[in-house]
Design an enzyme around this catalytic site. Structure first.
Site, mmCIF file in Angstrom:
data_model
loop_
_atom_site.group_PDB
_atom_site.id
_atom_site.type_symbol
_atom_site.label_atom_id
_atom_site.label_comp_id
_atom_site.label_asym_id
_atom_site.label_seq_id
_atom_site.Cartn_x
_atom_site.Cartn_y
_atom_site.Cartn_z
ATOM 1 C CG ASP A 154 -2.172 0.775 0.870
ATOM 2 O OD1 ASP A 154 -2.041 1.725 -0.051
ATOM 3 O OD2 ASP A 154 -3.272 0.627 1.624
HETATM 4 C C1 NOJ Z 1 -3.915 3.956 -0.095
HETATM 5 C C2 NOJ Z 1 -5.012 3.058 0.218
HETATM 6 O O1 NOJ Z 1 -5.154 2.386 1.292
HETATM 7 C C3 NOJ Z 1 -5.366 2.022 -1.137
HETATM 8 O O2 NOJ Z 1 -6.591 1.140 -0.917
HETATM 9 C C4 NOJ Z 1 -5.373 2.605 -2.351
HETATM 10 O O3 NOJ Z 1 -5.456 1.816 -3.208
HETATM 11 C C5 NOJ Z 1 -3.767 3.486 -2.227
HETATM 12 N N1 NOJ Z 1 -3.782 4.397 -1.245
HETATM 13 C C6 NOJ Z 1 -3.673 4.179 -3.671
HETATM 14 O O4 NOJ Z 1 -4.305 5.321 -3.878
#
Ligand code: NOJ
Length: 732
Positions: free
Chosen positions: A279
């Site tokens: 993430d």
């Molecule tokens: C953080 C989020 O937790 C995740 O779900 C998302 O895909 C990413 N950012 C990218 O935006």
């Protein structure tokens, strides 16, 4: 038969041949790559979006040319991705195409209901279709990869990201996960309108303690396996090509450094072949988690755990070559990760035609088409849940004067909800607009906000109450702003925010028929409205066509059929509250010393699976094919459902099961099947379910799936509380 076998052999041969060719080409490419170029493939960087549209940071331009970026997130539009791809293909030494990813969560340009809302439709075909359309629009803007579906089960409405998933139930969550994966990926990854899906966030992100985002998950292995892991496994079974790590730790191990999760479980046990992305900066966060002393340590832990791609953390690109020189990682670790990523680029067809997805013409033709908007309307109306109706709804289109009030009544922005892709709120049909286009030309519509989401506004309230006094009926749209759910949007209260409920009380005092249209990204605790407002519609955030969908339900063009995918508590103090709880040794009873509160009953305000209709359904007693069955046998259960009301409607017939006595305590009920049926007024239909041995099994003391002999209770009904019951026995 022989023809069939020949065909099968030929297709197996072709598949093997294609696989071999791919492997050979990728190995040949890998052999030409420098260490820096290899590590570049593991580096995912963000694009930016300014007032003039998408743009790229200067440092990234150089990196693309040096082969130091393998993929981008947040870079889209056919034109922009075309130009970035051109840079990669023309300026970098090995011309390896870039991969473009984006959070296409519930639509790209055409926005569908929030995933939690969409789950309320219990309509797997409609859900698959919305993902399919999202993929068509996103791929036409140059994207190859969505960071969806989010398959985290969530039982705590404080957690803002409950909005992004399918709710509290594992069974429903598994089916929706599969539908979404199928919708995004389609049958052919090389087709230019299908994209890679990503099951996230592995794992148990939804178990964030106290519902506070990014918080730890401190759960038993049993809860992990029974509740949180199955939708991930279901995604693998549906062929999901990528996985994302979760920010949280589970029992002391941050997921992004968990070799148990990514190597032992996902790859070795479940056979996942795709790649894993961290993430956003989750590798860097291993430092504040306290398991890595510095960036180098963090990069090592993540790579060793099985994470292939670093999202915006820049740690792989900085640290992996140093780690390799120091002998702390092996070149094989890097090569494997690179190959996993290259394989997917290959299968998407990017080596054949890197520009195939970035097609300005297709982007124009495939964006917000009539068909897409029709599907968005269809899904949106199916996602509306009628919580209460004391003979108020549906309203007549001939109504003389209608007050349409509340801070959300004419909001376009909020209807998009959180994570709304590249949706433009200017295209959203607000509730007011939807109503205006539905009622007769003679209907007078009065509109005022009455208050804001968070504060009262005396002048506005006065205006609204004057309108209410003139009206024959009042529709009031209250709830949360879109930004009150989603990432980093946890709330410590789940009431309707601000002074909205006070405004509502003033409206109810008028004694006019009041319809509360509730919009939110989570279940809200609404005991006062539930008691005092004659009609309530739960609408979550319904997307581009939201206003039209709500108007169809309000005026009876569509008979509401949504069912809650999550329990609505009476008060926050009951949280976590979910339908598949355990009985305890002292189940609630009038006795004092039982498991309950002094100040609120145990039952929810609205149970899981609940939703009313403008018609009524009657369930017959259950018919079981047999009362005794041997372990390993299936059981057919039949029920007749009759529409005893005056109009056609769709009912979701739900089947729950309880293992009455087992070596491990079992939930009081678990959803094991459902079917959505359309019934004309007066029509009766038989619905049959097949309980399989798998449905009757559970993890025993040694965490082995088992079926035990003994009695089971099977329950069928229109929600998780009003159920017809029967017993059967499994014998050795
Ligand atoms: C953080 C989020 O937790 C995740 O779900 C998302 O895909 C990413 N950012 C990218 O935006």
């Amino acid at each position: 038969m022989i023809r069939f076998l020949v065909l099968l052999l030929v297709s197996l041969f072709v598949a093997c041949y294609a696989q071999n060719t791919m492997e050979q080409e990728i190995s040949a490419l890998l052999n030409q790559m420098t260490l820096e170029e290899k590590i570049g493939q593991l580096n995912l960087c963000t694009g930016d979006f300014g007032e003039q549209g998408p743009f790229l940071r200067d440092e990234y331009k150089a990196w693309i040319a040096e082969g130091k970026i393998g993929a981008f997130l947040n870079a889209f539009t056919a034109d922009f991705t075309y130009n970035l791809q051109k840079m990669a293909v023309e300026k970098s030494r090995l011309k390896i195409p870039l991969l473009f990813g984006f959070d296409v969560i519930h639509g790209f340009r055409t926005i569908f209901p929030l995933p939690l809302g969409e789950a309320a439709s219990w309509d797997l075909k409609a859900i698959e279709k919305s993902a399919r359309i999202s993929a068509i629009e996103a791929t036409a803007a140059g994207l190859h990869w969505t960071f969806a579906p989010m398959v985290d089960i969530a039982r705590d409405p404080r957690w803002g990201r409950i909005a992004e998933g399918a709710g509290e139930d594992t069974y429903l969550g598994c089916l929706i996960a599969k539908a979404r994966v199928r919708g995004f990926q389609g049958n052919d990854l090389a087709a230019h309108d299908t994209m890679l899906a990503c099951a996230k966030h592995f794992a148990a992100y939804g178990a964030a303690q106290a519902g506070r985002d990014y918080n730890i998950a401190d759960i038993s292995d049993r809860t992990l396996w029974e509740t949180y892991l199955p939708p991930f496994k279901a995604s693998v079974d549906a062929g999901v090509e990528t996985f994302m790590t979760a920010f949280n730790e589970i029992n002391g191990v941050p997921c992004t450094s968990s070799s148990y999760l990514f190597t032992e479980l996902l790859r070795n046990q479940w056979g996942f072949q795709g790649f894993v992305v961290s993430d956003y900066t989750a590798i860097n966060e291993l430092i504040p988690h306290g398991v890595a002393a510095n960036g180098k340590d963090a990069a090592r832990l993540a790579l060793k755990a099985g994470v292939d791609m670093d999202m915006q953390g820049h740690l792989f690109i900085k640290e992996l070559s140093i780690l390799l020189n120091e002998g702390k990682i092996d070149i094989k670790d890097i090569d494997e990760a690179v190959k996993r990523i290259l394989r997917l680029k290959y299968r998407l067809g990017l080596f054949q035609n890197p520009y195939a997805y970035s097609n300005v013409q297709r982007e124009k033709e495939k964006t917000m088409t009539k068909e897409h908007l029709e599907v968005a309307l269809d899904v949106a109306k199916k996602s509306i849940v009628l919580l209460k109706n004391e003979n108020v709804l549906p309203l007549s289109k001939e109504i003389k004067t209608l007050a349409v009030l509340g801070p959300l009544a004419d909001s376009q922005k909020d209807l998009l909800g959180c994570w709304c892709g590249a949706g433009d709120y200017n295209h959203v049909v607000s509730l007011l607009k939807g109503i205006q286009s539905k009622v007769s030309a003679d209907t007078k519509i009065l509109h005022a906000k009455g208050c804001n989401i968070l504060d009262a506004d005396e002048a506005e309230q006065k205006k609204a109450l004057e309108m209410a006094a003139q009206a024959d009926a009042i529709i009031v749209a209250l709830g949360e702003e879109a930004g009150m759910s989603g990432e980093a949007a946890s709330r410590s209260s789940i009431s309707i925010p601000g002074k909205q409920e006070e405004f509502l009380k003033e409206l109810v005092k008028t004694n006019k028929p009041v319809v509360l249209v509730l919009m939110s990204g989570r279940p809200l605790a609404i005991p006062w409205p539930a008691q005092n407002v004659p009609a309530i519609l739960q609408c979550f955030f319904l997307g581009t066509q939201g206003g039209n969908a709500m108007a169809e339900v309000l005026f009876g063009d569509y008979n509401p059929s949504g069912k809650l995918p999550v329990t609505f508590p009476r008060s926050l103090g009951q949280v976590p509250i979910y339908y598949n709880y355990k009985n305890t040794g002292r189940p609630v009873s009038p006795d004092k010393y039982t498991s309950k509160y002094l100040d609120v009953e145990n039952s929810p305000l609205y149970p899981f699976g609940f939703g009313l209709s403008y018609t009524k359904y009657q369930y017959s007693p259950l018919r079981l094919e047999k009362s005794y069955l041997k372990k390993g046998e299936s059981l057919k259960i039949t029920v007749a459902v009759k529409n005893v009301g005056h109009r056609e409607g769709e009912e979701t017939v739900q089947l729950y099961l309880r293992d009455n006595v087992a070596s491990i305590t079992r939930p009081v009920k678990e959803l094991k099947g459902f079917e959505k049926i359309l019934l004309q007024s007066g029509e009766s239909r038989e619905v049959s379910f097949f309980l399989t041995p798998e449905d009757m099994s559970f993890y025993d003391k040694n965490m082995k799936l088992t079926i035990e002999a003994g009695t089971f209770t099977v329950m069928v009904g229109g929600d998780s509380e009003n159920l017809m019951k029967a017993e059967f026995e499994v014998v050795d």
